[in-house]
Design an enzyme around this catalytic site. Structure first.
Site, PDB file in Angstrom:
ATOM      1  N   HIS A 143     -38.003   5.808   5.422  1.00 32.43           N
ATOM      2  CA  HIS A 143     -38.744   7.020   5.796  1.00 32.43           C
ATOM      3  C   HIS A 143     -40.107   6.566   6.323  1.00 32.43           C
ATOM      4  CE1 HIS A 143     -41.040  10.746   4.978  1.00 32.43           C
ATOM      5  NE2 HIS A 143     -39.883  11.368   4.953  1.00 32.43           N
ATOM      6  N   ASP A 221     -38.876   2.972  -3.097  1.00 29.34           N
ATOM      7  CA  ASP A 221     -39.126   4.374  -2.814  1.00 29.34           C
ATOM      8  C   ASP A 221     -37.936   5.169  -3.349  1.00 29.34           C
ATOM      9  OD1 ASP A 221     -39.223   6.889  -1.722  1.00 29.34           O
ATOM     10  OD2 ASP A 221     -39.346   6.231   0.366  1.00 29.34           O
ATOM     11  N   GLN A 224     -35.378   9.875  -2.951  1.00 35.16           N
ATOM     12  CA  GLN A 224     -34.043  10.490  -2.842  1.00 35.16           C
ATOM     13  C   GLN A 224     -33.108  10.025  -3.961  1.00 35.16           C
ATOM     14  OE1 GLN A 224     -33.397  12.850  -0.798  1.00 35.16           O
ATOM     15  NE2 GLN A 224     -34.915  12.661   0.825  1.00 35.16           N
ATOM     16  N   LYS A 247     -38.534  17.224  -4.730  1.00 38.45           N
ATOM     17  CA  LYS A 247     -37.105  17.003  -4.464  1.00 38.45           C
ATOM     18  C   LYS A 247     -36.311  16.985  -5.779  1.00 38.45           C
ATOM     19  CE  LYS A 247     -38.267  14.090  -0.505  1.00 38.45           C
ATOM     20  NZ  LYS A 247     -38.132  14.874   0.722  1.00 38.45           N
ATOM     21  N   CYS A 386     -37.995  11.982   9.858  1.00 33.15           N
ATOM     22  CA  CYS A 386     -39.055  10.999   9.541  1.00 33.15           C
ATOM     23  C   CYS A 386     -38.482   9.586   9.446  1.00 33.15           C
ATOM     24  CB  CYS A 386     -39.787  11.357   8.257  1.00 33.15           C
ATOM     25  SG  CYS A 386     -40.709  12.884   8.378  1.00 33.15           S
TER      26      CYS A 386
HETATM   27  C1  LIG Z   1     -36.803   8.465   1.281  1.00 38.50           C
HETATM   28  C2  LIG Z   1     -38.060   9.265   1.279  1.00 38.50           C
HETATM   29  N1  LIG Z   1     -39.215   8.667   0.975  1.00 38.50           N
HETATM   30  C3  LIG Z   1     -40.367   9.342   0.951  1.00 38.50           C
HETATM   31  C4  LIG Z   1     -40.420  10.673   1.253  1.00 38.50           C
HETATM   32  C5  LIG Z   1     -41.738  11.361   1.241  1.00 38.50           C
HETATM   33  O1  LIG Z   1     -41.819  12.312   0.232  1.00 38.50           O
HETATM   34  P1  LIG Z   1     -43.134  13.211   0.145  1.00 38.50           P
HETATM   35  O2  LIG Z   1     -43.212  13.925   1.467  1.00 38.50           O
HETATM   36  O3  LIG Z   1     -42.897  14.134  -0.980  1.00 38.50           O
HETATM   37  O4  LIG Z   1     -44.253  12.290  -0.042  1.00 38.50           O
HETATM   38  C6  LIG Z   1     -39.257  11.340   1.601  1.00 38.50           C
HETATM   39  C7  LIG Z   1     -39.289  12.767   1.965  1.00 38.50           C
HETATM   40  O5  LIG Z   1     -38.455  13.264   2.685  1.00 38.50           O
HETATM   41  C8  LIG Z   1     -38.043  10.616   1.603  1.00 38.50           C
HETATM   42  O6  LIG Z   1     -36.894  11.213   1.918  1.00 38.50           O
END
Ligand SMILES: Cc1ncc(COP(=O)(O)O)c(C=O)c1O
Length: 429
Positions: A143, A221, A224, A247, A386
């Site tokens: 992401h 990270d 998900q 999420k 993203c």
């Molecule tokens: C894999 C992953 N990492 C990070 C994020 C970022 O999350 P946040 O926007 O809550 O910081 C997302 C959000 O879609 C994501 O899918």
């Protein structure tokens, strides 16, 4: 506590499930989620965008409401009763978040979201640790929130970004990691636990093990992953693990960073201000102990309390069952989509992916697909998610994505397939 399932609306769809594939029911009662009771164009919402943000059970909304109505006060400073209650509940949420993933509460920092947690590591750890010529390894699945902070900090420090490529099946090759680690220049490996586009589950414990053996730190990270499967941060062994509350059925505005307290102790503060200090002189300050050293300013109190309720709800469902539910639903979705010859689904099989399915349709732009889905009251996302580098790797500019959570069942997938047939007919006839 999740209430008993009271509905089973698999029959609402015109599409019976294929005989070979069982039609999964919801794991949680839809009635627990007020928004899912709403309808659009006379049909109940089929919400298939939980990878963007999950719906909230009523217990989360009540916990937040209760805070504001009954004990709204700032934390850590007040001695009066409601301030003490707010502080206790804020810190209880930290313990619950740590316990959910087997982490140390002293090394559990509340941030605004996963993005801020990654930036915290980039600006506090990497900005001070990286030297010219050092390398940071990412995957092409990341992401943007796990790419851009590293681009910024590497540019500033003269360090280099390296990427693990994608295999044909949407997984990542670990021998490529070994080749990169062999240079001896890698200081950090930052990888997603689960791809938000393909759903690929990465072998993060093995990645952390190989990185550590080569003297590199690991950041995972888990945005998900944590909401959808049992996660044991200690067993994974990464130095940094981040995730995001919204999420995980919780509110927006709260994220998590888990790290060893000793590592956080050695890192300089990220943001300066109230709460994160011990003593402030005119020309210098001493800082609070972790995790508070990284929580400058008024904390996300209502958000932490809401997240605590979401964690309790998820734990009562049992995250192993959540994973199994989503695996079944993903298997069902992949089978149903395979019946539509004009639909193409990249990525691994259901056993190796979380409940995320991206796809393209012959002759229909992903945004048009999403719009036709909306007319059928099916909520899916279209775009680059993203993850523009991954889109390039897949040879597309965008996909449409369906993603699942505890409140989805086979009828949601059937409704999606109905809408896809309609979209294809409309645009190609
Ligand atoms: C894999 C992953 N990492 C990070 C994020 C970022 O999350 P946040 O926007 O809550 O910081 C997302 C959000 O879609 C994501 O899918």
């Amino acid at each position: 506590m999740p209430s008993e399932r009271t509905t089973d609306d698999r029959l609402a769809s015109g599409h019976p499930a294929p005989a070979a594939t069982a039609a999964p029911k919801t794991l949680a009662a839809r009635e627990d989620f007020p928004l899912l009771a709403t309808s659009q164009n006379g049909r109940r919402l089929a919400y298939l965008d939980s990878a963007a943000t999950a719906q909230k059970p009523a217990v989360v909304l009540s916990a937040i409401d209760d805070y504001f109505r009954r004990y709204n006060a700032n934390v850590h400073r007040g001695v009066y009763r409601i301030a003490a209650e707010a502080t206790d509940r804020y810190e209880a949420a930290r313990h619950a978040a740590a316990e959910l993933v087997g982490a140390d509460p002293r090394g559990t920092v509340f941030t605004r979201n996963a993005t801020e947690a990654i930036n915290l590591v980039a600006y506090s750890w990497a900005r001070h640790e990286l030297a010219p010529g050092d390398e940071v390894v990412l995957t092409v699945l990341e992401h943007h929130s796990n790419i851009v902070p590293w681009q910024l900090v590497c540019a500033e420090r003269g360090a280099k970004l390296r990427y693990l490529p994608l295999r044909e099946d949407g997984t990542v090759a670990l021998d490529a990691l070994d080749e990169l680690l062999a240079s001896g220049r890698v200081r950090l490996v930052a990888v997603t636990h689960v791809s938000n586009v393909l759903g690929t589950i990465l072998p993060v414990a093995e990645i952390a093990r190989r990185a550590r053996a080569a003297g590199a730190l690991t950041l995972v990270d888990g945005a998900q992953a944590v909401p959808h499967m049992p996660v044991d941060v200690a067993a994974i062994g990464a130095d940094f693990y981040v995730w995001t509350g919204h999420k995980a059925l919780g509110p927006t505005g709260i994220g998590l960073l888990h790290a060893a307290p000793e590592l956080l102790e050695r890192m300089p503060p990220f943001l300066g201000g109230g709460h994160m200090i011990k003593r402030v002189e005119l020309d210098r300050s001493t800082f609070n102990d972790p995790p508070w050293k990284f929580e400058a300013g008024t904390s996300p109190i209502a958000e932490a309390i809401g997240l605590h309720a979401a964690i309790d709800y998820l734990r009562a469902l049992d995250l192993a069952r959540v994973r199994e539910h989503e695996r079944e639903l993903t298997r069902y979705a992949l089978a149903r989509l395979a019946e539509l010859p004009f639909v193409h689904v990249p990525g691994p099989p259901a056993d190796e992916r979380a409940g995320v399915v991206s796809f393209t349709l012959d002759g229909v732009h992903p945004h048009d697909v999403a719009e036709i889905c909306d007319r059928h009251a099916v909520c899916v996302r279209a775009g680059h998610h993203c993850a523009q580098p991954l889109m390039r790797e897949l040879g597309v500019t965008a996909t449409t994505r369906a993603s699942f959570h505890v409140y989805n069942d086979a009828s949601d997938v059937d409704r999606l397939c109905e809408a896809l047939v309609a979209a294809h007919e409309l645009f190609t006839r």
